[in-house]
Design a protein around this motif. Structure first.
Motif, PDB file in Angstrom:
ATOM      1  N   ALA A 102      -6.246 -24.481 -28.977  1.00  0.00           N
ATOM      2  CA  ALA A 102      -5.392 -23.264 -28.664  1.00  0.00           C
ATOM      3  C   ALA A 102      -5.484 -22.310 -27.714  1.00  0.00           C
ATOM      4  O   ALA A 102      -4.715 -21.342 -27.498  1.00  0.00           O
ATOM      5  N   GLY A 103      -6.514 -22.477 -27.048  1.00  0.00           N
ATOM      6  CA  GLY A 103      -6.910 -21.307 -26.391  1.00  0.00           C
ATOM      7  C   GLY A 103      -7.359 -20.116 -26.733  1.00  0.00           C
ATOM      8  O   GLY A 103      -7.048 -18.989 -26.089  1.00  0.00           O
ATOM      9  N   GLY A 104      -8.219 -20.130 -27.863  1.00  0.00           N
ATOM     10  CA  GLY A 104      -8.372 -18.768 -28.460  1.00  0.00           C
ATOM     11  C   GLY A 104      -7.418 -17.801 -29.240  1.00  0.00           C
ATOM     12  O   GLY A 104      -7.333 -16.895 -29.199  1.00  0.00           O
ATOM     13  N   ARG A 105      -6.515 -18.659 -29.870  1.00  0.00           N
ATOM     14  CA  ARG A 105      -5.175 -17.874 -30.490  1.00  0.00           C
ATOM     15  C   ARG A 105      -5.466 -18.218 -31.873  1.00  0.00           C
ATOM     16  O   ARG A 105      -4.409 -17.544 -32.722  1.00  0.00           O
ATOM     17  N   ILE A 106      -6.527 -18.598 -32.606  1.00  0.00           N
ATOM     18  CA  ILE A 106      -6.303 -18.925 -33.942  1.00  0.00           C
ATOM     19  C   ILE A 106      -6.940 -17.533 -34.732  1.00  0.00           C
ATOM     20  O   ILE A 106      -7.859 -17.112 -34.495  1.00  0.00           O
ATOM     21  N   ASN A 107      -6.456 -17.351 -35.789  1.00  0.00           N
ATOM     22  CA  ASN A 107      -6.789 -16.186 -36.749  1.00  0.00           C
ATOM     23  C   ASN A 107      -7.049 -16.663 -38.108  1.00  0.00           C
ATOM     24  O   ASN A 107      -6.012 -16.875 -39.007  1.00  0.00           O
ATOM     25  N   PRO A 108      -8.038 -17.208 -38.482  1.00  0.00           N
ATOM     26  CA  PRO A 108      -8.081 -17.723 -39.585  1.00  0.00           C
ATOM     27  C   PRO A 108      -8.353 -16.972 -40.893  1.00  0.00           C
ATOM     28  O   PRO A 108      -9.290 -15.753 -40.809  1.00  0.00           O
ATOM     29  N   GLY A 109      -7.372 -16.572 -42.082  1.00  0.00           N
ATOM     30  CA  GLY A 109      -7.662 -15.783 -43.064  1.00  0.00           C
ATOM     31  C   GLY A 109      -8.164 -16.377 -44.241  1.00  0.00           C
ATOM     32  O   GLY A 109      -7.910 -17.563 -44.470  1.00  0.00           O
ATOM     33  N   LEU A 110      -9.047 -15.996 -44.826  1.00  0.00           N
ATOM     34  CA  LEU A 110      -9.779 -16.616 -45.878  1.00  0.00           C
ATOM     35  C   LEU A 110      -9.718 -15.538 -47.281  1.00  0.00           C
ATOM     36  O   LEU A 110      -9.619 -14.626 -47.323  1.00  0.00           O
ATOM     37  N   TYR A 182      -9.886 -11.525 -43.695  1.00  0.00           N
ATOM     38  CA  TYR A 182     -10.065 -11.459 -45.200  1.00  0.00           C
ATOM     39  C   TYR A 182      -8.988 -11.068 -45.965  1.00  0.00           C
ATOM     40  O   TYR A 182      -8.581 -10.035 -45.739  1.00  0.00           O
ATOM     41  N   GLY A 183      -8.442 -11.924 -46.920  1.00  0.00           N
ATOM     42  CA  GLY A 183      -7.248 -11.416 -47.937  1.00  0.00           C
ATOM     43  C   GLY A 183      -7.725 -10.651 -48.798  1.00  0.00           C
ATOM     44  O   GLY A 183      -8.211 -11.325 -50.001  1.00  0.00           O
ATOM     45  N   ALA A 184      -7.663  -9.508 -48.872  1.00  0.00           N
ATOM     46  CA  ALA A 184      -8.343  -8.590 -49.770  1.00  0.00           C
ATOM     47  C   ALA A 184      -6.989  -7.888 -50.679  1.00  0.00           C
ATOM     48  O   ALA A 184      -6.122  -7.400 -50.115  1.00  0.00           O
ATOM     49  N   GLY A 185      -7.055  -7.930 -52.148  1.00  0.00           N
ATOM     50  CA  GLY A 185      -6.042  -7.341 -52.996  1.00  0.00           C
ATOM     51  C   GLY A 185      -6.762  -6.004 -53.749  1.00  0.00           C
ATOM     52  O   GLY A 185      -6.034  -5.558 -54.588  1.00  0.00           O
ATOM     53  N   SER A 186      -8.153  -5.985 -53.589  1.00  0.00           N
ATOM     54  CA  SER A 186      -8.838  -4.879 -54.255  1.00  0.00           C
ATOM     55  C   SER A 186      -9.402  -4.005 -53.583  1.00  0.00           C
ATOM     56  O   SER A 186      -9.676  -4.472 -52.537  1.00  0.00           O
ATOM     57  N   ARG A 187      -9.963  -2.958 -54.150  1.00  0.00           N
ATOM     58  CA  ARG A 187     -10.690  -1.797 -53.206  1.00  0.00           C
ATOM     59  C   ARG A 187     -11.931  -2.607 -52.786  1.00  0.00           C
ATOM     60  O   ARG A 187     -12.483  -2.384 -51.648  1.00  0.00           O
ATOM     61  N   GLY A 197     -17.513  -7.086 -41.146  1.00  0.00           N
ATOM     62  CA  GLY A 197     -17.031  -7.735 -40.131  1.00  0.00           C
ATOM     63  C   GLY A 197     -15.750  -8.685 -40.011  1.00  0.00           C
ATOM     64  O   GLY A 197     -15.476  -9.389 -38.955  1.00  0.00           O
ATOM     65  N   PHE A 198     -15.000  -8.440 -40.894  1.00  0.00           N
ATOM     66  CA  PHE A 198     -13.815  -9.127 -41.199  1.00  0.00           C
ATOM     67  C   PHE A 198     -12.674  -8.176 -40.721  1.00  0.00           C
ATOM     68  O   PHE A 198     -12.417  -7.199 -41.072  1.00  0.00           O
ATOM     69  N   ASN A 199     -11.405  -8.975 -40.260  1.00  0.00           N
ATOM     70  CA  ASN A 199     -10.201  -7.995 -40.192  1.00  0.00           C
ATOM     71  C   ASN A 199      -9.584  -8.141 -41.637  1.00  0.00           C
ATOM     72  O   ASN A 199     -10.066  -8.977 -42.391  1.00  0.00           O
ATOM     73  N   LEU A 200      -8.632  -7.126 -41.872  1.00  0.00           N
ATOM     74  CA  LEU A 200      -7.958  -7.264 -43.416  1.00  0.00           C
ATOM     75  C   LEU A 200      -6.497  -7.514 -43.203  1.00  0.00           C
ATOM     76  O   LEU A 200      -5.797  -7.064 -42.518  1.00  0.00           O
ATOM     77  N   LEU A 201      -6.238  -8.714 -44.176  1.00  0.00           N
ATOM     78  CA  LEU A 201      -4.805  -9.105 -44.629  1.00  0.00           C
ATOM     79  C   LEU A 201      -4.610  -8.394 -45.699  1.00  0.00           C
ATOM     80  O   LEU A 201      -5.284  -8.623 -46.933  1.00  0.00           O
ATOM     81  N   VAL A 243      -6.119  -4.472 -39.074  1.00  0.00           N
ATOM     82  CA  VAL A 243      -5.364  -4.556 -40.345  1.00  0.00           C
ATOM     83  C   VAL A 243      -3.939  -4.997 -40.123  1.00  0.00           C
ATOM     84  O   VAL A 243      -3.271  -4.659 -39.473  1.00  0.00           O
ATOM     85  N   SER A 244      -3.659  -5.957 -41.115  1.00  0.00           N
ATOM     86  CA  SER A 244      -2.070  -6.783 -41.112  1.00  0.00           C
ATOM     87  C   SER A 244      -1.569  -6.379 -42.624  1.00  0.00           C
ATOM     88  O   SER A 244      -2.078  -6.913 -43.553  1.00  0.00           O
ATOM     89  N   GLN A 245      -0.437  -5.974 -42.285  1.00  0.00           N
ATOM     90  CA  GLN A 245       0.352  -5.779 -43.787  1.00  0.00           C
ATOM     91  C   GLN A 245       1.253  -6.827 -44.020  1.00  0.00           C
ATOM     92  O   GLN A 245       2.028  -7.064 -43.024  1.00  0.00           O
ATOM     93  N   GLY A 246       1.495  -7.597 -45.051  1.00  0.00           N
ATOM     94  CA  GLY A 246       2.363  -8.653 -45.348  1.00  0.00           C
ATOM     95  C   GLY A 246       3.252  -8.290 -46.346  1.00  0.00           C
ATOM     96  O   GLY A 246       2.776  -8.241 -47.585  1.00  0.00           O
ATOM     97  N   LEU A 247       4.534  -7.976 -46.288  1.00  0.00           N
ATOM     98  CA  LEU A 247       5.571  -7.769 -47.305  1.00  0.00           C
ATOM     99  C   LEU A 247       6.843  -8.893 -46.911  1.00  0.00           C
ATOM    100  O   LEU A 247       6.847  -9.165 -45.752  1.00  0.00           O
ATOM    101  N   VAL A 248       7.346  -9.101 -48.083  1.00  0.00           N
ATOM    102  CA  VAL A 248       8.745  -9.783 -47.820  1.00  0.00           C
ATOM    103  C   VAL A 248       9.878  -9.003 -47.369  1.00  0.00           C
ATOM    104  O   VAL A 248      10.346  -7.781 -48.044  1.00  0.00           O
ATOM    105  N   VAL A 249      10.445  -9.231 -46.170  1.00  0.00           N
ATOM    106  CA  VAL A 249      11.426  -8.423 -45.629  1.00  0.00           C
ATOM    107  C   VAL A 249      12.612  -9.435 -45.231  1.00  0.00           C
ATOM    108  O   VAL A 249      12.397 -10.614 -44.579  1.00  0.00           O
ATOM    109  N   ILE A 250      13.886  -9.267 -45.717  1.00  0.00           N
ATOM    110  CA  ILE A 250      14.956 -10.085 -45.401  1.00  0.00           C
ATOM    111  C   ILE A 250      16.013  -9.368 -44.942  1.00  0.00           C
ATOM    112  O   ILE A 250      16.911  -8.517 -45.378  1.00  0.00           O
TER     113      ILE A 250
END
Length: 352
Positions: A102-110, A182-187, A197-201, A243-250
């Protein structure tokens, strides 16, 4: 910390990639076409959910590889890959391979933790070690270490005429370690992600602390701030963290009357779960946002969690048709994104 009125810098979307079990190829093709459309519309990122033994994407790595050959600019990520199902060493090899393609375009969220409904699958997943597997943060730490290129054995060099061995995971993709999320749902998880050293989803599901009032956006805001504080402390090693935020928007700007009615029914059916904490851990769900782009933008600007970010990965609803996703993505890119200050294709992907 980003100014609440700061223009949105990166706009992404998330899809579950549902398919009909009678014709799974068509569903996978639809997902690839949606990613292609996302790039054409100027989205900065496309994210794939990970679903095992369901009718959604079970192999997002394969899908990312395919999508990487149909696109040239858009970032492609997972949100998230549950590591309880994975061997970190093999996963590190696959992720690095796809990232190079991908030429360095991958963002693995874990994420970590015991696989969902583990008792029903453990004898097939880990027939000889199901009671011994470690599903803690150590599992994702191991993956990160392997992706970073640290030696994993003493053996290396040439053996015989043609065999040559490496002491690290190959291929190695420089910069991939800095694009682990990293997909974090708690503090607790948010702080851990920042310190390591992870980014936050941060998504539409969170877990409050015992002493917190169950108000979704305020809790999400507090978790993001805790992540940033921890990330700043470790910035000398890993960088400040995204940090990236993910909400359902329609958005419904260009929707037909039938689409608008179906969208509102979908949101209304899911609304009751947002009224009170759910389950033994008090899980909180964010309400889905439906309406015109101006209406959604107004709600987002008032959302304490959104005020903390300049990147989003808006989640597409689970069970809509391909044509619905085309309409929703088009409205997000052409109307909602600009209402949030975003410029289509203005930033591209981060350079390592």
């Amino acid at each position: 910390m980003p100014d609440p009125q700061r223009p949105l810098r990166k706009l992404g979307f998330l899809t579950i990639g549902l398919f009909d079990p009678a014709d799974p190829a068509a569903g996978h093709e639809s997902t690839l076409q949606i990613i292609e459309l996302g790039e054409q519309l100027g989205f900065d990122s496309a994210w794939l959910r990970h679903r095992h033994l369901q009718f959604g994407i079970s192999s997002p790595i394969a899908m990312m590889a395919a999508a990487s050959q149909r696109t040239s600019r858009i970032e492609i990520g997972t949100a998230v890959t549950p590591l309880g199902w994975e061997n970190p060493l093999r996963l590190a090899e696959d992720l690095a391979t796809v990232d190079l393609l991908a030429g360095g375009r991958i963002n693995p969220g874990l994420s970590v933790g015991e696989p969902m409904h583990y008792d029903t699958v453990k004898d097939e997943l880990y027939p000889n070690s199901s009671e011994l597997e470690d599903f803690s943060y150590a599992r994702v730490e191991r993956l990160a270490r392997l992706i970073s290129g640290e030696p994993l054995r003493a053996l290396s060099g040439r053996q015989g005429v043609v065999e040559e061995f490496s002491n690290r995971v190959e291929p190695h993709s420089p910069g991939l370690r800095q694009r682990l999320w990293y997909g974090a749902g708690s503090r607790k998880s948010a702080i851990w992600a920042g310190a390591n050293g992870f980014n936050l989803l941060s998504s539409s599901v969170i877990f409050p602390e015992d002493d917190q009032e169950p108000v979704f956006d305020r809790i999400q805001q507090a978790q993001i701030r805790a992540f940033r504080e921890a990330a700043t402390t470790s910035a000398g090693t890993h960088g400040p963290g995204r940090v990236s935020q993910g909400l359902v928007v329609i958005p419904t700007d260009s929707a037909s009357a039938d689409q608008r009615e179906r969208y509102r029914r979908y949101v209304e059916e899911r609304l009751p779960r947002t009224k009170a904490p759910q389950g033994p851990r008090g899980m909180l769900f964010a309400p889905d946002l439906v309406g015109t782009s101006d209406e959604i933008a107004e709600q987002l600007h008032a959302h304490a969690g959104f005020q903390e970010v300049d990147e989003v990965a808006f989640a597409l609803p689970f069970s809509f048709d391909h044509e619905d996703y085309v309409q929703i993505l088009t409205d997000i890119a052409t109307t909602l994104g600009p209402a949030l200050g975003w410029t289509p294709g203005g930033t591209g992907h981060d350079v390592d």
